[in-house]
Design an enzyme around this catalytic site. Structure first.
Site, mmCIF file in Angstrom:
data_model
loop_
_atom_site.group_PDB
_atom_site.id
_atom_site.type_symbol
_atom_site.label_atom_id
_atom_site.label_comp_id
_atom_site.label_asym_id
_atom_site.label_seq_id
_atom_site.Cartn_x
_atom_site.Cartn_y
_atom_site.Cartn_z
ATOM 1 N N ASP A 66 -5.391 -7.306 8.179
ATOM 2 C CA ASP A 66 -6.834 -7.317 8.460
ATOM 3 C C ASP A 66 -7.481 -5.998 8.021
ATOM 4 O O ASP A 66 -8.683 -5.808 8.159
ATOM 5 C CB ASP A 66 -7.133 -7.659 9.926
ATOM 6 C CG ASP A 66 -6.558 -6.647 10.905
ATOM 7 O OD1 ASP A 66 -5.857 -5.718 10.472
ATOM 8 O OD2 ASP A 66 -6.822 -6.787 12.121
ATOM 9 N N SER A 67 -6.658 -5.111 7.435
ATOM 10 C CA SER A 67 -7.209 -3.922 6.769
ATOM 11 C C SER A 67 -8.176 -4.352 5.672
ATOM 12 O O SER A 67 -8.980 -3.548 5.196
ATOM 13 C CB SER A 67 -6.078 -3.076 6.175
ATOM 14 O OG SER A 67 -5.234 -3.873 5.367
ATOM 15 N N ASP A 113 -2.026 -11.277 9.411
ATOM 16 C CA ASP A 113 -2.531 -10.653 10.643
ATOM 17 C C ASP A 113 -3.405 -11.630 11.411
ATOM 18 O O ASP A 113 -4.287 -12.275 10.826
ATOM 19 C CB ASP A 113 -3.417 -9.439 10.284
ATOM 20 C CG ASP A 113 -2.663 -8.134 10.382
ATOM 21 O OD1 ASP A 113 -1.594 -8.094 11.008
ATOM 22 O OD2 ASP A 113 -3.166 -7.136 9.823
ATOM 23 N N LYS A 126 1.220 -11.645 12.522
ATOM 24 C CA LYS A 126 1.403 -10.317 13.122
ATOM 25 C C LYS A 126 0.303 -10.090 14.163
ATOM 26 O O LYS A 126 -0.863 -10.399 13.911
ATOM 27 C CB LYS A 126 1.364 -9.215 12.054
ATOM 28 C CG LYS A 126 1.459 -7.807 12.639
ATOM 29 C CD LYS A 126 1.823 -6.766 11.598
ATOM 30 C CE LYS A 126 0.699 -6.283 10.744
ATOM 31 N NZ LYS A 126 -0.411 -5.610 11.469
ATOM 32 N N GLU A 144 3.008 2.182 13.481
ATOM 33 C CA GLU A 144 1.931 2.881 12.756
ATOM 34 C C GLU A 144 1.657 4.260 13.354
ATOM 35 O O GLU A 144 1.320 4.387 14.542
ATOM 36 C CB GLU A 144 0.654 2.017 12.766
ATOM 37 C CG GLU A 144 -0.495 2.689 12.020
ATOM 38 C CD GLU A 144 -1.586 1.743 11.550
ATOM 39 O OE1 GLU A 144 -1.437 0.514 11.647
ATOM 40 O OE2 GLU A 144 -2.613 2.275 11.068
HETATM 41 O O1 KIV Z 1 -3.907 -4.501 8.336
HETATM 42 C C1 KIV Z 1 -2.961 -4.009 7.710
HETATM 43 O O2 KIV Z 1 -2.963 -3.929 6.475
HETATM 44 C C2 KIV Z 1 -1.810 -3.548 8.478
HETATM 45 C C3 KIV Z 1 -0.813 -2.665 7.803
HETATM 46 C C4 KIV Z 1 -1.396 -1.459 7.248
HETATM 47 C C5 KIV Z 1 0.361 -2.419 8.646
HETATM 48 O O3 KIV Z 1 -1.692 -3.862 9.613
#
Ligand code: KIV
Length: 258
Positions: free
Chosen positions: A42-43, A81, A110, A177
């Protein structure tokens, strides 16, 4: 258990696990060549949409990008995510996780957190949804200034307990993290499942980065990001050449015209 997931677990104490993000088919194709795990993180909220928090990412955002990513994946394990507010109760978590898996054909989801979300993690796993955990800095719940985790004895104990809870629930791996090196090392040593670090030292069983960061497409000053290539240089050069050739009427030539 999904064979791909078992393969990831079997890598612990043997080979380092490579995990990278992808938000689209074309990036996924390249990531899939080298990554064991392709993560639709979700980044994407901050990287693609300029959101100031991943809390603004919706389930629709995740579904659309994940469907695109799936088209680029041949071999890696695809993890998606679960966005903020989609797993705050058991029933909501199961309904949304089922939708993510059904619509995107990903292998696992996740979720961010430990004890606070352990009921949902248990419920998902009981209902045959593979889960990857995420501890340490949790972007969906970050409050105030960024601060790395696991520096005090108390934080270290909480992180270790959370990691054990996730493992006992049946999570197949945990992202750590921005956790202090010695704490990440301890968690990695204690657990039977792999840890995937991001800013948490080389002691983790694997590493994850946002692909747009490591190729220099997304400008960031975050301490743990290493720019492995400056892709912007190549994009600029291609775009400049196209623009020059259009103006000089060199493009399209006969070869590129019908
Ligand atoms: O949202 C994301 O990309 C992540 C990773 C950086 C671990 O959770």
């Amino acid at each position: 258990m999904n064979k791909k997931i078992q393969k990831i677990i079997n890598k612990k104490n043997k080979t380092k696990i490579v995990c990278l993000t992808a938000y689209s088919k074309n990036m996924a194709e390249e990531v899939d060549r080298y990554a064991d795990i392709t993560l639709v993180g979700d980044s994407l909220g901050s990287v693609l949409y300029n959101f100031n928090t991943t809390r603004k990412v919706t389930l629709t955002n995740m579904l659309d990008h994940s469907k695109s990513v799936k088209m680029g994946i041949k071999k890696s394990l695809m993890v998606v995510d679960m966005p903020f507010n989609t797993y705050d109760s058991n029933n909501k978590a199961l309904k949304n996780a089922k939708k993510i898996i059904k619509d995107t054909k990903c292998d696992a989801v996740k979720l961010e957190g430990g004890k606070k979300i352990i009921k949902q993690v248990n419920y998902l796993i009981k209902n045959k949804i593979p889960v990857m955990g995420h501890l340490g800095v949790l972007p969906q719940t970050i409050k105030g200034k960024f601060r790395s985790k696991g520096k005090t004895e108390r934080e270290k104990r909480t992180l270790i307990n959370d990691a054990i809870l996730l493992q006992n629930s049946g999570a197949f791996a945990i992202v750590l993290e921005c956790i202090k090196t010695s704490t990440a090392k301890k968690i990695t040593e204690i657990l039977k499942i792999p840890t995937i670090g991001i800013g948490s030292s080389v002691n983790c069983d694997g590493q994850v980065l946002v692909t747009d960061d490591l190729i220099g497409l997304n400008e960031t000053k975050i301490k743990f990001v290493k720019k492995f290539v400056n892709i912007k240089k190549y994009i600029k050069s291609g775009v400049k050449k196209f623009s020059e050739d259009v103006k000089l009427k060199k493009y399209p030539s006969k070869k590129h015209s019908y």
